[in-house]
Design an enzyme around this catalytic site. Sequence first.
Site, PDB file in Angstrom:
ATOM      1  N   TYR A  64       0.656  -1.316   0.281  1.00 13.89           N
ATOM      2  CA  TYR A  64      -0.273  -0.321  -0.017  1.00 13.89           C
ATOM      3  C   TYR A  64       1.048   1.944   0.383  1.00 13.89           C
ATOM      4  O   TYR A  64       1.987   1.591   1.109  1.00 13.89           O
ATOM      5  CB  TYR A  64      -0.944   0.356   1.148  1.00 13.89           C
ATOM      6  N   HIS A 129      -0.119 -11.711   0.830  1.00 11.10           N
ATOM      7  CA  HIS A 129      -1.060 -10.723   0.176  1.00 11.10           C
ATOM      8  C   HIS A 129      -1.151 -11.843  -1.417  1.00 11.10           C
ATOM      9  O   HIS A 129      -0.310 -11.796  -1.853  1.00 11.10           O
ATOM     10  CB  HIS A 129      -0.142  -9.710   0.525  1.00 11.10           C
TER      11      HIS A 129
END
Length: 324
Positions: A64, A129
């Site tokens: 992110y 992820h």
Amino acid sequence: MAASAATPLELRPLGSTDLKLSSVGFGASPLGNVFGPVSESDAIAIVRRAFNLGINFFDTSPYYGGTLSEKMLGKALKALGVARNEYIVSTKCGRYAEGFDFSAERVTKSIDESLARLQLDYVDILQCHDIEFGSLDQIVSETIPALSKLKEAGKIRFIGITGLPMGIFTYVLDRVPPGTVDVVLSYCHYGINDSTLEDLLPYLKSKGVGVISASPLAMGLLTENGPPEWHPACPELKVACQAAAAHCKKKGNNISKLAMQFSLSNQDISTILVGMNSIKQVDENVAAAAELARVGIDKETLSEIEEILKPVKNQTWPSGIHQS
């Protein structure tokens, strides 16, 4: 804490772990400027507000904002000045700005980098992820064993996997020793327009695996403003969601609040994870949970919204590397 004193935010157990997560979880991707700039002082204020209103679960990833989210969250948590056991932190491994790498070597190095950015000695949960972009067999035979070693070393407490397609969870969980994976994070599959996660909940419960559901607003579909241009949903689904939002507004309700409350209503889901980039968003999400606990959901409007969305119910989209 005064604002939430009347209706404290519910804490829910996470699978077989000893963690109790606030029913509303703080998605920290916006702190990485993913949806527009957030200053360091604003990030600190937003996280402080969330914590003071009873949110104890904070989720981030090195992906992110190209590590910015982790750095900002680390500064904000440190600024709280509270004991480490008062908040729960989850980060991820395997997906980075430069691409995917689920090798044992990379994920082992990754946690040290994340801990440095977060200014922590350990994270409560480390999640692989978006595993659908890697080899699931590598996740089973290499990545998760590497994470188990990190658990033994005390750098992480629990292990998780995340992704969009539902089949990835059963594939991995059926191939690792029981109790190896502690939590799954599913997104866009438990909301008014798509509740397919519900079918998987009995299986996950039988495995003792905790469930985090992210993106109750379906990445912007269930909002008055509508989704971003890059949203991968088909036009039919976008049109139906906009019609539902307009109907909700006409009834004096807000589609985002209703969507949040719908997702929060399922007690088998430990936390509803939602990205927040302002104090206003924090307040709205906590208020939605408080109202749900106090007076329940607007069943009439919900029923009407479900009728509008019926033709597109459970329509999903292929996994993709979405723009931020």
